[in-house]
Design an enzyme around this catalytic site. Structure first.
Site, PDB file in Angstrom:
ATOM      1  N   ASP A   7       0.764  -1.058  -0.241  1.00 14.13           N
ATOM      2  CA  ASP A   7      -0.033  -0.023  -0.008  1.00 14.13           C
ATOM      3  C   ASP A   7       1.057   1.375   0.019  1.00 14.13           C
ATOM      4  OD1 ASP A   7      -2.849   1.065   0.692  1.00 14.13           O
ATOM      5  OD2 ASP A   7      -1.344   2.140   1.878  1.00 14.13           O
ATOM      6  N   VAL A   8       0.643   2.061  -0.929  1.00 16.99           N
ATOM      7  CA  VAL A   8       1.416   3.449  -0.959  1.00 16.99           C
ATOM      8  C   VAL A   8       1.374   4.316   0.157  1.00 16.99           C
ATOM      9  CG1 VAL A   8       1.805   5.410  -2.599  1.00 16.99           C
ATOM     10  CG2 VAL A   8       1.322   3.355  -3.681  1.00 16.99           C
TER      11      VAL A   8
END
Length: 289
Positions: free
Chosen positions: A243-244
């Site tokens: 997840d960024v």
């Protein structure tokens, strides 16, 4: 009618609970009165549960009420699961005491893991949210649910697999879905509707078994599975390393020169287990203050 008072272990952050819920336009919340209404399906019956929060994080309590007395015990447990009312706050604090995450934990301890009413809703929602910015992701979900779902006593229920399986890609395109995402959602709804995919069974499986069950589905990758584990099944030891937002938060937390890779983030999991899900929540929250 029935009612019950539930007192979670302090600290429990009512403020952060409502703050996170208010990001989603589908949520039936009244922040001023600290009231939440949630859609549950119990024994094939749709029931709306009303939750009123009182006190603060040092002395929190939740007053629950529902319609059918025979559903009381199941409803209470579902609410506890959805809003993490059995959170082991003391265990979390002790685990990270004296570690590199002590300050992060101290800043956000009491923030709950907030789950969807059921695994199906969590899977649908996170497929919609794939690779979109948060605002547009919530907008698309809102359009999908309010167009094809059911409204009852102020809350929205996700459209059932039976309803979704009858939709066309063109129906989704009218809501600004991509062709591919529409196909994914329809395919999964078909599998659930035909009995080829039993999402209720996932509650009995290990994290690894859930991966093995969901990964073969079109449009479902590691990020989606991790979100289902976190926000559908309420698992406490999940770190969505790809997840960024998590990567950016780790970069900020440790003052790294560049954003860490998924593998580098996963390496932290050994030290953060068995509470990685909470650290994931704290990391996301740290990006907004």
């Amino acid at each position: 009618m029935w009612s019950e008072i539930v007192r979670p272990e302090a600290p429990y952050s009512i403020h952060r609970l409502f703050s996170r819920l208010s990001m989603d336009p589908l949520q039936a919340i009244n922040t001023a009165d600290k009231e939440i209404k949630i859609p549950l399906v119990i024994n094939h019956t749709k029931e709306v549960i009303t939750i009123n929060a009182y006190g603060d994080e040092k002395d929190p309590s939740f007053h629950l009420s529902g319609e059918l007395e025979e559903h009381k015990s199941i409803s209470i447990q579902k609410v506890k699961d959805m809003f993490d009312l059995d959170m082991d706050t003391n265990g979390i604090m002790k685990h990270f005491d004296g570690t590199e995450l002590q300050e992060l934990v101290a800043n956000y301890i009491g923030m709950p893991i907030i789950c969807e009413p059921d695994t199906y809703s969590a899977l649908m929602k996170n497929i919609v949210h794939q690779q979109l910015n948060m605002k547009f992701a919530y907008t698309l979900t809102y359009r999908f649910v309010t167009k094809y779902g059911e409204h009852k006593n102020g809350v929205w229920y996700y459209p059932t697999p039976d309803v979704v399986s009858k939709l066309s890609v063109e129906d989704f395109r009218e809501l600004q879905f991509s062709n591919r995402k529409a196909e994914y959602i329809i395919d999964i709804a078909n599998k659930v509707n035909e009995g080829d995919l039993d999402l209720q069974q996932l509650t009995e499986l290990t994290n690894k078994e859930v991966y093995d069950k969901l990964l073969p589905l079109r449009g479902v990758g590691p990020w989606t599975i991790e979100c289902v584990l976190l926000f559908g099944l309420g698992r406490k030891d999940i770190l969505p390393a790809g997840d960024v937002g998590v990567q950016n938060a780790v970069k900020k937390l440790f003052d790294l020169s560049s954003k860490p890779s998924k593998e580098e983030v996963y390496a932290y999991n050994k030290k953060w287990s068995p509470y990685s899900s909470y650290i994931s929540m704290y990391l996301w929250e740290s990006l907004s203050g």
